[in-house]
Design a protein around this motif. Structure first.
Motif, PDB file in Angstrom:
ATOM      1  N   VAL A 250      66.414 -43.215  22.567  1.00 47.95           N
ATOM      2  CA  VAL A 250      65.650 -42.036  22.160  1.00 47.95           C
ATOM      3  C   VAL A 250      64.723 -42.443  21.027  1.00 47.95           C
ATOM      4  O   VAL A 250      65.175 -43.025  20.028  1.00 47.95           O
ATOM      5  CB  VAL A 250      66.565 -40.890  21.691  1.00 47.95           C
ATOM      6  CG1 VAL A 250      65.733 -39.730  21.156  1.00 47.95           C
ATOM      7  CG2 VAL A 250      67.473 -40.426  22.824  1.00 47.95           C
ATOM      8  N   VAL A 251      63.442 -42.163  21.168  1.00 47.49           N
ATOM      9  CA  VAL A 251      62.470 -42.464  20.122  1.00 47.49           C
ATOM     10  C   VAL A 251      61.889 -41.164  19.593  1.00 47.49           C
ATOM     11  O   VAL A 251      61.256 -40.408  20.344  1.00 47.49           O
ATOM     12  CB  VAL A 251      61.327 -43.367  20.636  1.00 47.49           C
ATOM     13  CG1 VAL A 251      60.413 -43.759  19.472  1.00 47.49           C
ATOM     14  CG2 VAL A 251      61.891 -44.610  21.305  1.00 47.49           C
ATOM     15  N   CYS A 252      62.100 -40.899  18.309  1.00 50.16           N
ATOM     16  CA  CYS A 252      61.613 -39.660  17.707  1.00 50.16           C
ATOM     17  C   CYS A 252      60.193 -39.851  17.191  1.00 50.16           C
ATOM     18  O   CYS A 252      59.943 -40.659  16.297  1.00 50.16           O
ATOM     19  CB  CYS A 252      62.531 -39.233  16.568  1.00 50.16           C
ATOM     20  SG  CYS A 252      62.056 -37.664  15.822  1.00 50.16           S
ATOM     21  N   CYS A 253      59.257 -39.089  17.765  1.00 49.69           N
ATOM     22  CA  CYS A 253      57.846 -39.138  17.380  1.00 49.69           C
ATOM     23  C   CYS A 253      57.340 -37.755  16.982  1.00 49.69           C
ATOM     24  O   CYS A 253      56.140 -37.487  17.033  1.00 49.69           O
ATOM     25  CB  CYS A 253      57.003 -39.675  18.529  1.00 49.69           C
ATOM     26  SG  CYS A 253      57.497 -41.277  19.167  1.00 49.69           S
ATOM     27  N   LEU A 254      58.239 -36.864  16.599  1.00 45.07           N
ATOM     28  CA  LEU A 254      57.886 -35.487  16.322  1.00 45.07           C
ATOM     29  C   LEU A 254      57.163 -35.301  14.993  1.00 45.07           C
ATOM     30  O   LEU A 254      57.336 -36.083  14.057  1.00 45.07           O
ATOM     31  CB  LEU A 254      59.152 -34.614  16.289  1.00 45.07           C
ATOM     32  CG  LEU A 254      59.852 -34.340  17.610  1.00 45.07           C
ATOM     33  CD1 LEU A 254      61.218 -33.718  17.344  1.00 45.07           C
ATOM     34  CD2 LEU A 254      59.011 -33.423  18.485  1.00 45.07           C
ATOM     35  N   THR A 255      56.388 -34.233  14.918  1.00 46.97           N
ATOM     36  CA  THR A 255      55.831 -33.781  13.650  1.00 46.97           C
ATOM     37  C   THR A 255      56.915 -33.011  12.912  1.00 46.97           C
ATOM     38  O   THR A 255      57.681 -32.263  13.502  1.00 46.97           O
ATOM     39  CB  THR A 255      54.625 -32.860  13.898  1.00 46.97           C
ATOM     40  OG1 THR A 255      53.630 -33.590  14.612  1.00 46.97           O
ATOM     41  CG2 THR A 255      54.042 -32.365  12.578  1.00 46.97           C
ATOM     42  N   MET A 256      56.968 -33.201  11.585  1.00 46.19           N
ATOM     43  CA  MET A 256      57.963 -32.524  10.771  1.00 46.19           C
ATOM     44  C   MET A 256      57.473 -31.133  10.370  1.00 46.19           C
ATOM     45  O   MET A 256      56.399 -30.980   9.800  1.00 46.19           O
ATOM     46  CB  MET A 256      58.233 -33.356   9.519  1.00 46.19           C
ATOM     47  CG  MET A 256      59.175 -32.718   8.528  1.00 46.19           C
ATOM     48  SD  MET A 256      60.882 -32.859   9.041  1.00 46.19           S
ATOM     49  CE  MET A 256      61.656 -32.150   7.569  1.00 46.19           C
ATOM     50  N   ALA A 261      62.806 -29.717  11.675  1.00 48.88           N
ATOM     51  CA  ALA A 261      63.655 -30.295  10.632  1.00 48.88           C
ATOM     52  C   ALA A 261      65.109 -30.330  11.098  1.00 48.88           C
ATOM     53  O   ALA A 261      65.659 -29.328  11.548  1.00 48.88           O
ATOM     54  CB  ALA A 261      63.533 -29.486   9.348  1.00 48.88           C
ATOM     55  N   GLY A 262      65.726 -31.505  11.017  1.00 46.38           N
ATOM     56  CA  GLY A 262      67.125 -31.655  11.397  1.00 46.38           C
ATOM     57  C   GLY A 262      67.399 -31.520  12.877  1.00 46.38           C
ATOM     58  O   GLY A 262      68.544 -31.299  13.297  1.00 46.38           O
ATOM     59  N   ILE A 263      66.388 -31.696  13.701  1.00 47.60           N
ATOM     60  CA  ILE A 263      66.557 -31.494  15.144  1.00 47.60           C
ATOM     61  C   ILE A 263      67.499 -32.519  15.762  1.00 47.60           C
ATOM     62  O   ILE A 263      68.208 -32.241  16.731  1.00 47.60           O
ATOM     63  CB  ILE A 263      65.172 -31.516  15.851  1.00 47.60           C
ATOM     64  CG1 ILE A 263      65.309 -30.997  17.285  1.00 47.60           C
ATOM     65  CG2 ILE A 263      64.560 -32.913  15.825  1.00 47.60           C
ATOM     66  CD1 ILE A 263      63.969 -30.769  17.968  1.00 47.60           C
ATOM     67  N   ILE A 264      67.526 -33.722  15.193  1.00 46.53           N
ATOM     68  CA  ILE A 264      68.477 -34.734  15.677  1.00 46.53           C
ATOM     69  C   ILE A 264      69.749 -34.568  14.860  1.00 46.53           C
ATOM     70  O   ILE A 264      69.972 -35.212  13.840  1.00 46.53           O
ATOM     71  CB  ILE A 264      67.883 -36.151  15.551  1.00 46.53           C
ATOM     72  CG1 ILE A 264      66.603 -36.245  16.384  1.00 46.53           C
ATOM     73  CG2 ILE A 264      68.887 -37.198  16.022  1.00 46.53           C
ATOM     74  CD1 ILE A 264      65.912 -37.572  16.319  1.00 46.53           C
ATOM     75  N   ASN A 265      70.601 -33.661  15.332  1.00 44.14           N
ATOM     76  CA  ASN A 265      71.817 -33.285  14.625  1.00 44.14           C
ATOM     77  C   ASN A 265      73.051 -33.736  15.417  1.00 44.14           C
ATOM     78  O   ASN A 265      72.947 -34.511  16.378  1.00 44.14           O
ATOM     79  CB  ASN A 265      71.830 -31.771  14.387  1.00 44.14           C
ATOM     80  CG  ASN A 265      71.593 -30.989  15.681  1.00 44.14           C
ATOM     81  OD1 ASN A 265      71.847 -31.485  16.780  1.00 44.14           O
ATOM     82  ND2 ASN A 265      71.093 -29.761  15.550  1.00 44.14           N
ATOM     83  N   GLY A 285      63.416 -36.386   7.572  1.00 42.93           N
ATOM     84  CA  GLY A 285      64.000 -35.059   7.618  1.00 42.93           C
ATOM     85  C   GLY A 285      64.256 -34.530   9.010  1.00 42.93           C
ATOM     86  O   GLY A 285      64.887 -33.476   9.173  1.00 42.93           O
ATOM     87  N   LEU A 286      63.790 -35.232  10.029  1.00 41.35           N
ATOM     88  CA  LEU A 286      64.051 -34.820  11.407  1.00 41.35           C
ATOM     89  C   LEU A 286      65.478 -35.128  11.818  1.00 41.35           C
ATOM     90  O   LEU A 286      65.983 -34.594  12.804  1.00 41.35           O
ATOM     91  CB  LEU A 286      63.084 -35.535  12.357  1.00 41.35           C
ATOM     92  CG  LEU A 286      61.600 -35.196  12.180  1.00 41.35           C
ATOM     93  CD1 LEU A 286      60.729 -36.226  12.891  1.00 41.35           C
ATOM     94  CD2 LEU A 286      61.304 -33.802  12.718  1.00 41.35           C
ATOM     95  N   VAL A 287      66.135 -35.999  11.053  1.00 38.94           N
ATOM     96  CA  VAL A 287      67.460 -36.495  11.414  1.00 38.94           C
ATOM     97  C   VAL A 287      68.496 -36.032  10.394  1.00 38.94           C
ATOM     98  O   VAL A 287      68.278 -36.116   9.185  1.00 38.94           O
ATOM     99  CB  VAL A 287      67.447 -38.043  11.494  1.00 38.94           C
ATOM    100  CG1 VAL A 287      68.837 -38.584  11.790  1.00 38.94           C
ATOM    101  CG2 VAL A 287      66.454 -38.511  12.540  1.00 38.94           C
ATOM    102  N   ASP A 288      69.632 -35.554  10.895  1.00 42.30           N
ATOM    103  CA  ASP A 288      70.761 -35.189  10.041  1.00 42.30           C
ATOM    104  C   ASP A 288      71.519 -36.465   9.674  1.00 42.30           C
ATOM    105  O   ASP A 288      72.121 -37.108  10.539  1.00 42.30           O
ATOM    106  CB  ASP A 288      71.671 -34.208  10.788  1.00 42.30           C
ATOM    107  CG  ASP A 288      72.838 -33.732   9.941  1.00 42.30           C
ATOM    108  OD1 ASP A 288      73.653 -34.571   9.520  1.00 42.30           O
ATOM    109  OD2 ASP A 288      72.942 -32.512   9.704  1.00 42.30           O
ATOM    110  N   TYR A 289      71.488 -36.817   8.406  1.00 43.06           N
ATOM    111  CA  TYR A 289      72.078 -38.081   7.954  1.00 43.06           C
ATOM    112  C   TYR A 289      73.558 -38.179   8.311  1.00 43.06           C
ATOM    113  O   TYR A 289      74.015 -39.182   8.854  1.00 43.06           O
ATOM    114  CB  TYR A 289      71.899 -38.220   6.440  1.00 43.06           C
ATOM    115  CG  TYR A 289      72.596 -39.427   5.847  1.00 43.06           C
ATOM    116  CD1 TYR A 289      71.967 -40.667   5.804  1.00 43.06           C
ATOM    117  CD2 TYR A 289      73.886 -39.328   5.337  1.00 43.06           C
ATOM    118  CE1 TYR A 289      72.603 -41.775   5.276  1.00 43.06           C
ATOM    119  CE2 TYR A 289      74.536 -40.422   4.800  1.00 43.06           C
ATOM    120  CZ  TYR A 289      73.889 -41.644   4.772  1.00 43.06           C
ATOM    121  OH  TYR A 289      74.532 -42.740   4.242  1.00 43.06           O
ATOM    122  N   LYS A 290      74.320 -37.144   8.004  1.00 41.15           N
ATOM    123  CA  LYS A 290      75.769 -37.201   8.230  1.00 41.15           C
ATOM    124  C   LYS A 290      76.083 -37.352   9.710  1.00 41.15           C
ATOM    125  O   LYS A 290      77.008 -38.101  10.090  1.00 41.15           O
ATOM    126  CB  LYS A 290      76.452 -35.945   7.682  1.00 41.15           C
ATOM    127  CG  LYS A 290      77.984 -35.990   7.745  1.00 41.15           C
ATOM    128  CD  LYS A 290      78.606 -34.763   7.114  1.00 41.15           C
ATOM    129  CE  LYS A 290      80.125 -34.903   7.030  1.00 41.15           C
ATOM    130  NZ  LYS A 290      80.766 -35.180   8.329  1.00 41.15           N
TER     131      LYS A 290
END
Length: 367
Positions: A250-256, A261-265, A285-290
């Motif tokens: 999966v390659v994330c190329c989205l606009t923030m 925000a946090g869509i990859i949760n 910020g598109l990715v949830d770190y935890k």
């Protein structure tokens, strides 16, 4: 001389200071300089290349200043290039001379666009497709994919341990790649993925009708300018979990923005194949770190390649770096000689146009 005498009568002994300030802010013909402000020390090539491009234009002044000084000086500038600074309503309210707030690239999430609009200030981005920025980011995505598949970090360990013939890596050939956000970067990525023999899935807000043509990047693009024919399967936001389930990468190329925000949760990563790879060349910020950390810990996520982080500059002691299947770069996907000099030309030309009273061109307005 009469003007200077008048200033002397007003300022007295402080004449040298006021006179030097006046000269710094005025051209030889008495016209006020056009001043461009770059915020903060990061991405230094942006202001350095812009200064270089404008070196023969004494009518244009380009400054790069620390973050903490911006609120006190922003009233003196016509153009502001935010880079990684958060420009809130309070700071924007002080920009009484400002005509344009822009990004050295595409991301505008750090700018309070509504506040800028209320103060009559235009906000704009530099379209990535015309500067080489999108192509540079797409190449970085390929770098991450190959690095994760061939186990870049483990190879370095093997070299230090004097091992030969290991680790066993993977290939892009035969993989299914999901491009999450099929904009300019996604298009450039699809072009480059085709020769690797992959299947490409992609999602975006809306798709035009399919118009088949060659996969060659030298062929004319389809009428809507999106190279939709490069994609094997097209989907919308409702398809992101299904596409993630079927993809190896999966390659994330989205606009923030507020919607992404946090869509990859946790839910999104759980929907991915066990051992699937995640690449992010957009915004941290598109990715949830935890969610990412826990998935790496459990072994569900097969690897992470990211050029952007949850906080920047990135903490070199962040525990996520303990994983050998993590490749991190310091927000340099678009930082190439070609793309940065192209964007410097855009900023420089804008300053020249503004000073000359001409219409501003080469940018994409957000308000």
């Amino acid at each position: 001389m009469l003007f200077r005498s008048h200033i002397r009568n007003i300022c007295g002994t402080q004449l040298p200071y006021f006179w030097n300030t006046y000269k710094r802010n005025m051209c030889e013909d008495g016209k006020a300089k056009t001043r461009v402000l770059f915020c903060g020390p990061h991405f230094p090539a942006s202001h350095n290349y812009t200064k270089e491009y404008l070196q023969n234009y004494p009518l244009i002044q380009v400054d790069d200043l620390p973050f903490d000084s911006i609120p006190d000086v922003i009233a003196n500038y016509d153009i502001c290039v935010v880079k990684s600074m958060k420009l809130n309503a309070d700071v924007i309210a002080r920009a009484t001379r400002m005509k344009l707030i822009m990004q050295y690239g595409v991301g505008l999430e750090g700018i309070d666009i509504a506040a800028a609009t209320n103060h009559g200030i235009k906000v704009a981005r530099i379209p990535s497709g015309k500067t080489g920025n999108a192509a540079s980011c797409a190449e970085m995505a390929i770098y991450f994919m190959l690095g994760l598949l061939r186990k870049q970090n483990e190879m370095q360990i093997a070299v230090r341990q004097k091992k030969v013939g290991e680790p066993i890596g993977g290939t892009l050939f035969g993989k299914t790649v999901f491009i999450l956000g099929y904009g300019n970067i996604g298009i450039e990525l699809a072009k480059r993925l085709r020769p690797f023999g992959v299947k490409i899935l992609a999602t975006k807000r809306s798709w035009a009708s399919y118009v088949p043509n060659s996969f060659s990047s030298t062929e004319p693009i389809s009428q809507n300018g999106t190279h939709e024919d490069l994609v094997d399967e097209k989907g919308s936001h409702n398809d992101i979990y299904e596409f993630a389930r079927r993809s190896d990468i999966v390659v994330c190329c989205l606009t923030m923005n507020s919607e992404t925000a946090g869509i990859i949760n946790k839910n999104f990563i759980s929907s991915m194949k066990k051992g699937g790879l995640l690449v992010n060349i957009a915004r941290g910020g598109l990715v949830d770190y935890k969610a990412v950390y826990d998935s790496l810990e459990s072994g569900h996520l097969g690897g992470l390649g990211t050029d952007v982080a949850w906080t920047e500059p990135f903490d070199p002691d962040d525990p996520i770096l303990k994983f050998t299947n993590v490749i991190l770069t310091p927000h340099v996907a678009g930082v190439t000689e070609s793309s940065y000099r192209s964007m410097a030309k855009v900023v420089g030309d804008l300053a020249i146009q503004l000073h000359s009273g001409k219409q501003l061109t080469g940018i994409e307005y957000a308000n």
